[in-house]
Scaffold this motif. Sequence first.
Motif, PDB file in Angstrom:
ATOM      1  N   ARG A 185     -24.520-120.337   7.927  1.00 23.75           N
ATOM      2  CA  ARG A 185     -23.892-120.933   6.768  1.00 23.75           C
ATOM      3  C   ARG A 185     -22.903-120.311   6.389  1.00 23.75           C
ATOM      4  N   ALA A 186     -21.525-120.850   6.365  1.00 24.73           N
ATOM      5  CA  ALA A 186     -20.616-120.197   5.794  1.00 24.73           C
ATOM      6  C   ALA A 186     -20.455-119.895   4.023  1.00 24.73           C
ATOM      7  N   GLU A 187     -20.147-118.783   3.825  1.00 18.82           N
ATOM      8  CA  GLU A 187     -20.295-118.244   2.358  1.00 18.82           C
ATOM      9  C   GLU A 187     -19.493-119.166   1.704  1.00 18.82           C
ATOM     10  N   ASN A 188     -18.208-119.715   1.920  1.00 22.17           N
ATOM     11  CA  ASN A 188     -17.219-120.324   0.813  1.00 22.17           C
ATOM     12  C   ASN A 188     -17.089-121.493   1.506  1.00 22.17           C
ATOM     13  N   ASP A 189     -18.038-122.028   2.339  1.00 17.03           N
ATOM     14  CA  ASP A 189     -18.151-123.509   2.585  1.00 17.03           C
ATOM     15  C   ASP A 189     -17.956-124.571   1.607  1.00 17.03           C
ATOM     16  N   GLY A 190     -16.933-125.429   1.550  1.00 18.49           N
ATOM     17  CA  GLY A 190     -16.578-126.361   0.502  1.00 18.49           C
ATOM     18  C   GLY A 190     -17.094-127.880   1.008  1.00 18.49           C
ATOM     19  N   VAL A 191     -17.541-127.808   2.427  1.00 17.69           N
ATOM     20  CA  VAL A 191     -17.666-129.276   2.713  1.00 17.69           C
ATOM     21  C   VAL A 191     -19.403-129.433   3.155  1.00 17.69           C
ATOM     22  N   ALA A 192     -20.115-128.501   3.809  1.00 18.37           N
ATOM     23  CA  ALA A 192     -21.546-128.504   3.567  1.00 18.37           C
ATOM     24  C   ALA A 192     -22.104-128.056   2.465  1.00 18.37           C
ATOM     25  N   ASP A 193     -23.082-128.736   1.608  1.00 15.89           N
ATOM     26  CA  ASP A 193     -23.753-128.071   0.584  1.00 15.89           C
ATOM     27  C   ASP A 193     -24.621-127.209   0.930  1.00 15.89           C
ATOM     28  N   ALA A 194     -24.340-126.009   0.437  1.00 16.10           N
ATOM     29  CA  ALA A 194     -25.213-124.808   0.642  1.00 16.10           C
ATOM     30  C   ALA A 194     -26.898-124.961   0.029  1.00 16.10           C
ATOM     31  N   ALA A 195     -27.073-125.760  -0.882  1.00 15.00           N
ATOM     32  CA  ALA A 195     -28.486-126.026  -1.168  1.00 15.00           C
ATOM     33  C   ALA A 195     -29.115-126.879  -0.168  1.00 15.00           C
ATOM     34  N   LYS A 196     -28.515-127.897   0.531  1.00 15.59           N
ATOM     35  CA  LYS A 196     -28.843-128.716   1.468  1.00 15.59           C
ATOM     36  C   LYS A 196     -29.049-127.948   2.725  1.00 15.59           C
ATOM     37  N   VAL A 197     -28.187-126.885   3.127  1.00 12.79           N
ATOM     38  CA  VAL A 197     -28.294-126.252   4.273  1.00 12.79           C
ATOM     39  C   VAL A 197     -29.485-125.676   4.318  1.00 12.79           C
ATOM     40  N   THR A 198     -29.473-124.664   3.158  1.00 16.44           N
ATOM     41  CA  THR A 198     -30.824-123.804   2.885  1.00 16.44           C
ATOM     42  C   THR A 198     -32.145-124.506   2.877  1.00 16.44           C
ATOM     43  N   GLY A 199     -32.088-125.733   2.280  1.00 22.30           N
ATOM     44  CA  GLY A 199     -33.165-126.306   2.017  1.00 22.30           C
ATOM     45  C   GLY A 199     -33.656-126.948   3.158  1.00 22.30           C
ATOM     46  N   GLY A 200     -32.703-127.209   4.111  1.00 18.55           N
ATOM     47  CA  GLY A 200     -33.057-128.025   5.611  1.00 18.55           C
ATOM     48  C   GLY A 200     -34.047-126.791   6.526  1.00 18.55           C
ATOM     49  N   LEU A 201     -34.173-125.554   6.080  1.00 18.59           N
ATOM     50  CA  LEU A 201     -35.164-124.809   6.526  1.00 18.59           C
ATOM     51  C   LEU A 201     -36.429-125.055   6.484  1.00 18.59           C
ATOM     52  N   ALA A 202     -36.821-126.026   5.457  1.00 18.60           N
ATOM     53  CA  ALA A 202     -38.108-126.526   5.338  1.00 18.60           C
ATOM     54  C   ALA A 202     -38.626-127.627   6.397  1.00 18.60           C
ATOM     55  N   LEU A 203     -37.368-128.139   7.229  1.00 21.13           N
ATOM     56  CA  LEU A 203     -37.600-128.812   8.302  1.00 21.13           C
ATOM     57  C   LEU A 203     -37.653-128.524   9.517  1.00 21.13           C
ATOM     58  N   LEU A 204     -37.545-126.983   9.443  1.00 16.35           N
ATOM     59  CA  LEU A 204     -37.486-126.126  11.032  1.00 16.35           C
ATOM     60  C   LEU A 204     -38.657-125.207  10.913  1.00 16.35           C
TER      61      LEU A 204
END
Length: 255
Positions: A185-204
């Motif tokens: 996850r890019a620290e200053n990503d303005g496109v991919a929602d950080a909460a969704k990227v991190t939240g996706g770990l629950a599906l892995l």
Amino acid sequence: MRRVLRCLGLLLVLALVFGVGWAWPILFRGPLLVGQDAVSDTATAAVAPTVEDVGGRVIVARPPSGTAERDVLVVFYPGGLVRPQAYEWLARELAVAGYTTVIPEFAFDLAVTGIDRATALIAHYGAGKKVVLAGHSLGGAMAAQYLANELAAGRQPAAGLILEAAYPPDGSSLASANLKALVLRAENDGVADAAKVTGGLALLPSDATEVVVPGSVHAFFGRYGPQSGDGVPTVSRAEAEAFITAQVEEFLAGL
């Protein structure tokens, strides 16, 4: 009445022109080229990617002559509306380390148009190799979707999954899959929602790892220029790429 018809006609023409202008960059993609803005140093310059046809065009980056080839194949799905060659830089870096990477071209540069593209690529290039599915943004989501579909069908074609600024789509859980997963996850990503990227770990799988690329932005995963809505980087592209490469190579070496 004639004036009304003229106005309607003008509006129709304007709407048509606007529609064509909006759709043109989606419907008509640039050429598939290798070697453009993909070399990072002398070592990566020695890699000679090719464009091959396996159920469609694909960029293939193999280890250069004299480099021992590792038993891992990386299948990389590009981000939405991004040409495959934007990720050639990473494929070259991995080739220097001994890994073969294949980057398929999708219709309209949208991986959603060919989620199962990996099947033919794995069959063609993956004999005797562990397979890692990887992807950036939409490409990462579709790589995860592909693996979820395969798992639901009783198949597991990959040993690993790398998601760059991406997360599995809803309903595509890989929590029960016997594979390793890395999320970048890019620290200053303005496109991919950080909460969704991190939240996706629950599906892995439970041992999936998330690593934040310090100071990076969404567009630093590929060499395709700045992206609308993205954040502001606080590191150079070269620094971000070096960090990404190190994380990916460490993951691959641990398979």
